[in-house]
Scaffold this active site. Structure first.
Site, PDB file in Angstrom:
ATOM      1  N   PHE A  73      81.449 122.128  64.726  1.00  0.00           N
ATOM      2  CA  PHE A  73      81.185 121.265  65.977  1.00  0.00           C
ATOM      3  C   PHE A  73      80.973 122.398  67.211  1.00  0.00           C
ATOM      4  CE2 PHE A  73      84.116 119.499  69.423  1.00  0.00           C
ATOM      5  CZ  PHE A  73      82.823 118.809  70.091  1.00  0.00           C
ATOM      6  N   THR A 129      92.759 128.532  69.652  1.00  0.00           N
ATOM      7  CA  THR A 129      93.075 127.302  70.271  1.00  0.00           C
ATOM      8  C   THR A 129      94.194 127.365  71.108  1.00  0.00           C
ATOM      9  OG1 THR A 129      93.998 125.138  69.717  1.00  0.00           O
ATOM     10  CG2 THR A 129      94.285 126.759  68.175  1.00  0.00           C
ATOM     11  N   ASP A 130      94.250 126.491  72.127  1.00  0.00           N
ATOM     12  CA  ASP A 130      95.801 126.688  72.862  1.00  0.00           C
ATOM     13  C   ASP A 130      96.951 126.031  72.074  1.00  0.00           C
ATOM     14  OD1 ASP A 130      95.013 123.654  72.656  1.00  0.00           O
ATOM     15  OD2 ASP A 130      95.125 123.394  74.910  1.00  0.00           O
ATOM     16  N   GLU A 131      96.708 125.527  70.874  1.00  0.00           N
ATOM     17  CA  GLU A 131      97.717 124.937  69.934  1.00  0.00           C
ATOM     18  C   GLU A 131      98.532 126.010  69.862  1.00  0.00           C
ATOM     19  OE1 GLU A 131      96.882 121.736  67.464  1.00  0.00           O
ATOM     20  OE2 GLU A 131      95.012 121.303  68.604  1.00  0.00           O
ATOM     21  N   LEU A 157      84.248 131.677  64.728  1.00  0.00           N
ATOM     22  CA  LEU A 157      84.933 130.495  64.702  1.00  0.00           C
ATOM     23  C   LEU A 157      85.163 129.698  63.447  1.00  0.00           C
ATOM     24  CD1 LEU A 157      82.159 130.773  66.665  1.00  0.00           C
ATOM     25  CD2 LEU A 157      82.918 128.669  67.682  1.00  0.00           C
ATOM     26  N   THR A 159      82.057 123.460  54.450  1.00  0.00           N
ATOM     27  CA  THR A 159      82.789 122.616  54.098  1.00  0.00           C
ATOM     28  C   THR A 159      82.456 121.249  54.509  1.00  0.00           C
ATOM     29  OG1 THR A 159      84.312 122.760  56.204  1.00  0.00           O
ATOM     30  CG2 THR A 159      84.776 124.338  54.463  1.00  0.00           C
ATOM     31  N   THR A 219      91.552 130.028  54.594  1.00  0.00           N
ATOM     32  CA  THR A 219      90.593 130.413  55.366  1.00  0.00           C
ATOM     33  C   THR A 219      90.919 130.871  56.954  1.00  0.00           C
ATOM     34  OG1 THR A 219      88.741 128.705  54.635  1.00  0.00           O
ATOM     35  CG2 THR A 219      88.905 129.239  57.148  1.00  0.00           C
ATOM     36  N   TYR A 246      98.400 124.016  61.012  1.00  0.00           N
ATOM     37  CA  TYR A 246      96.950 124.427  61.645  1.00  0.00           C
ATOM     38  C   TYR A 246      97.338 125.433  62.833  1.00  0.00           C
ATOM     39  CZ  TYR A 246      93.056 124.438  64.984  1.00  0.00           C
ATOM     40  OH  TYR A 246      92.069 124.683  66.142  1.00  0.00           O
ATOM     41  N   LYS A 303      96.488 129.412  62.970  1.00  0.00           N
ATOM     42  CA  LYS A 303      95.667 130.154  64.014  1.00  0.00           C
ATOM     43  C   LYS A 303      96.376 131.127  64.652  1.00  0.00           C
ATOM     44  CE  LYS A 303      91.881 129.336  65.276  1.00  0.00           C
ATOM     45  NZ  LYS A 303      90.757 129.653  64.803  1.00  0.00           N
TER      46      LYS A 303
HETATM   47  N1  LIG Z   1      87.747 121.518  68.193  1.00  0.00           N
HETATM   48  C1  LIG Z   1      88.629 122.110  69.198  1.00  0.00           C
HETATM   49  O1  LIG Z   1      88.996 121.283  69.797  1.00  0.00           O
HETATM   50  C2  LIG Z   1      88.927 123.391  69.315  1.00  0.00           C
HETATM   51  C3  LIG Z   1      89.692 123.872  70.440  1.00  0.00           C
HETATM   52  C4  LIG Z   1      90.006 125.061  70.577  1.00  0.00           C
HETATM   53  C5  LIG Z   1      89.663 125.958  69.615  1.00  0.00           C
HETATM   54  N2  LIG Z   1      88.889 125.707  68.339  1.00  0.00           N
HETATM   55  C6  LIG Z   1      88.655 126.610  67.484  1.00  0.00           C
HETATM   56  O2  LIG Z   1      87.316 126.683  67.267  1.00  0.00           O
HETATM   57  C7  LIG Z   1      86.788 127.076  65.998  1.00  0.00           C
HETATM   58  C8  LIG Z   1      85.794 126.075  65.580  1.00  0.00           C
HETATM   59  O3  LIG Z   1      86.541 124.634  65.651  1.00  0.00           O
HETATM   60  P1  LIG Z   1      85.475 123.672  65.305  1.00  0.00           P
HETATM   61  O4  LIG Z   1      86.042 122.282  65.878  1.00  0.00           O
HETATM   62  O5  LIG Z   1      84.132 123.490  65.475  1.00  0.00           O
HETATM   63  O6  LIG Z   1      85.625 123.193  63.733  1.00  0.00           O
HETATM   64  P2  LIG Z   1      85.043 122.429  62.660  1.00  0.00           P
HETATM   65  O7  LIG Z   1      85.896 122.076  61.639  1.00  0.00           O
HETATM   66  O8  LIG Z   1      83.993 121.595  63.048  1.00  0.00           O
HETATM   67  O9  LIG Z   1      83.915 123.659  62.202  1.00  0.00           O
HETATM   68  C9  LIG Z   1      84.245 124.668  61.149  1.00  0.00           C
HETATM   69  C10 LIG Z   1      83.209 125.134  60.481  1.00  0.00           C
HETATM   70  O10 LIG Z   1      83.674 126.317  59.632  1.00  0.00           O
HETATM   71  C11 LIG Z   1      83.371 126.129  58.471  1.00  0.00           C
HETATM   72  N3  LIG Z   1      84.252 126.947  57.427  1.00  0.00           N
HETATM   73  C12 LIG Z   1      85.501 126.469  57.139  1.00  0.00           C
HETATM   74  N4  LIG Z   1      86.117 127.361  56.212  1.00  0.00           N
HETATM   75  C13 LIG Z   1      85.064 128.327  56.136  1.00  0.00           C
HETATM   76  C14 LIG Z   1      84.879 129.349  55.195  1.00  0.00           C
HETATM   77  N5  LIG Z   1      86.005 129.467  54.557  1.00  0.00           N
HETATM   78  N6  LIG Z   1      84.101 130.490  55.183  1.00  0.00           N
HETATM   79  C15 LIG Z   1      83.034 130.187  56.109  1.00  0.00           C
HETATM   80  N7  LIG Z   1      82.798 129.022  56.773  1.00  0.00           N
HETATM   81  C16 LIG Z   1      83.927 128.217  56.706  1.00  0.00           C
HETATM   82  C17 LIG Z   1      82.929 124.622  58.230  1.00  0.00           C
HETATM   83  O11 LIG Z   1      81.895 124.579  57.180  1.00  0.00           O
HETATM   84  C18 LIG Z   1      82.557 124.302  59.538  1.00  0.00           C
HETATM   85  O12 LIG Z   1      81.206 124.571  59.368  1.00  0.00           O
HETATM   86  C19 LIG Z   1      87.970 126.944  64.951  1.00  0.00           C
HETATM   87  O13 LIG Z   1      88.484 128.332  64.866  1.00  0.00           O
HETATM   88  C20 LIG Z   1      89.171 126.143  66.055  1.00  0.00           C
HETATM   89  O14 LIG Z   1      90.335 126.850  65.614  1.00  0.00           O
HETATM   90  C21 LIG Z   1      88.663 124.276  68.222  1.00  0.00           C
END
Ligand SMILES: NC(=O)c1ccc[n+]([C@@H]2O[C@H](COP(=O)([O-])OP(=O)(O)OC[C@H]3O[C@@H](n4cnc5c(N)ncnc54)[C@H](O)[C@@H]3O)[C@@H](O)[C@H]2O)c1
Length: 361
Positions: A14, A136-138, A83, A38, A102, A170, A174
């Site tokens: 995302f 993340t802020d979590e 990411l 994934t 991961t 989770y 992180k």
């Molecule tokens: N979604 C949120 O609101 C949010 C907020 C703050 C921070 N984050 C952080 O931002 C980052 C991205 O979040 P997101 O919401 O886009 O996540 P997401 O789950 O939509 O995407 C994660 C991506 O990582 C890939 N992936 C997973 N395991 C993998 C591996 N072992 N090797 C290679 N690729 C792998 C997946 O295929 C996917 O494309 C994360 O690190 C998350 O902790 C997310």
């Protein structure tokens, strides 16, 4: 600015896909997208940019040291933006193992390979290298909720120095990865920086998360599940504002620094759901108001009650501010789902059809 080669892990997810689209559409930098694909990875989210000569995809697991070494040697990146992660709290309750693998082992593997690669560089290439870890802020746990304090009490926000107190598998995974990244700077001098961001929403969001789930269930005439009383507070940020902040930090952030990123949009979950219903009543009206589909379900175990970010450091030091308000961003998001049925229908034909996850049972 000279154009750089930026390796983005998790670029099919995302937020990662928003970063890649922003880099290709709005800058001259080249992107190497390293993603295992994934359930959460989707190359369709990159369709708007995948024909660019500056975009390259490597289907690689970040836990695979040999493959990461090959990718780094082949593409010689200037910056790594990390990411890739397992990102859904509910899934971490049902199966924490993948999150440790991961988020912790994968980050460790990437750090070690980045260190070996960086050590092999010299001159400007070595001096300019950066490893940007996206978190993340979590990791900070939760904050006092207005319902639990006396009226008029000033409520605190997460700052870059708030101690870590993660609540879920989770956020604990992180938090571990953030600390690994900081220790690789302190111990090995690997030039790292960290960002911690609040909840994102926007286009291309996998429908297991609250906002897309509510939009798609509403359209399908299904119940709109609200956990507990729905009074949990999140600080919502439009994903494209996050992508802009991340690229700014990757290019201009100070090594060793942490930057909190947030939207100044504290909302209770129930209000988010009601806002989506009101927008749908307006843009896709039906016989009964969408709010009638709201159903309250058992809360998530260990659910954090409130997150809120103090984003003043990144505003002050790097000049970033969100461009969307919650009202403008949520309307754009609802409209995006209405106009992009092909994207989400393909996702819902896959392994996830909107079922409840993370009850801990
Ligand atoms: N979604 C949120 O609101 C949010 C907020 C703050 C921070 N984050 C952080 O931002 C980052 C991205 O979040 P997101 O919401 O886009 O996540 P997401 O789950 O939509 O995407 C994660 C991506 O990582 C890939 N992936 C997973 N395991 C993998 C591996 N072992 N090797 C290679 N690729 C792998 C997946 O295929 C996917 O494309 C994360 O690190 C998350 O902790 C997310």
């Amino acid at each position: 600015m000279m154009s750089k080669t930026i390796l983005v892990t998790g670029g099919a997810g995302f937020i990662g896909s928003a970063v890649v689209r922003h880099l290709i559409n709005d800058t001259d930098h080249a992107v190497i997208n390293v993603d295992k694909l994934t359930y959460a990875g989707n190359l369709e989210s990159l369709a708007p940019v995948s024909n660019s000569e500056r975009y390259h995809f490597e289907k690689v697991d970040i836990c695979d040291a040999d493959e990461i070494k090959r990718v780094l040697t082949t593409w010689q990146p200037d910056i790594i933006m990390h990411l890739a992660a397992e990102s859904h709290v509910d899934r971490s309750i049902d199966g924490p193992g993948e999150f440790i693998q991961t988020n912790v082992v994968g980050t460790y593997t990437l750090l070690e390979q980045a260190r070996a690669y960086w050590s092999s560089l010299d001159g400007d290439k070595k001096a300019g290298f950066k490893f940007h870890h996206i978190s993340t802020d979590e990791v900070y746990g939760d904050l006092p909720h207005p319902d639990d304090v006396a009226p008029g009490t000033e409520l605190p926000l997460f700052t870059e120095t708030t101690p870590y107190a993660p609540s879920s598998p989770y956020s604990a995974s992180k938090a571990s990865s953030d600390q690994l990244v900081r220790s690789w700077l302190r111990t090995y001098k690997l030039p790292t920086l960290v960002t911690n961001c609040s909840n994102n929403y926007g286009p291309y969001h996998f429908p297991e998360k609250l906002i897309p789930l509510v939009i798609l269930n509403a359209l399908a005439g299904k119940p709109l599940p609200v956990y507990g009383k729905g009074n949990q507070i999140r600080d919502w940020l439009y994903v494209e504002d996050h992508a802009r902040a991340l690229v700014l930090v990757a290019l201009q952030g100070e090594i060793g620094e942490t930057y909190n990123i947030g939207g100044h949009n504290e909302k209770q979950n129930i209000d988010v759901v009601k806002t989506i219903c009101t927008i749908l009543d307006d843009v896709k009206p039906k016989d009964a108001p969408y709010e009638e589909q709201i159903t309250y379900v058992q809360d998530r175990p260990g659910h954090d009650m409130r997150y809120a970010i103090d984003a003043s450091k990144i505003q002050r030091e790097l000049g970033w501010a969100p461009q969307e308000t919650f009202e403008s961003g949520i309307r754009k998001t609802v409209e995006w789902y209405l106009n992009n049925e092909t994207w989400w229908k393909a996702v819902l034909d896959g392994s996830y059809q909107g079922e409840r996850l993370g009850t801990g049972s």
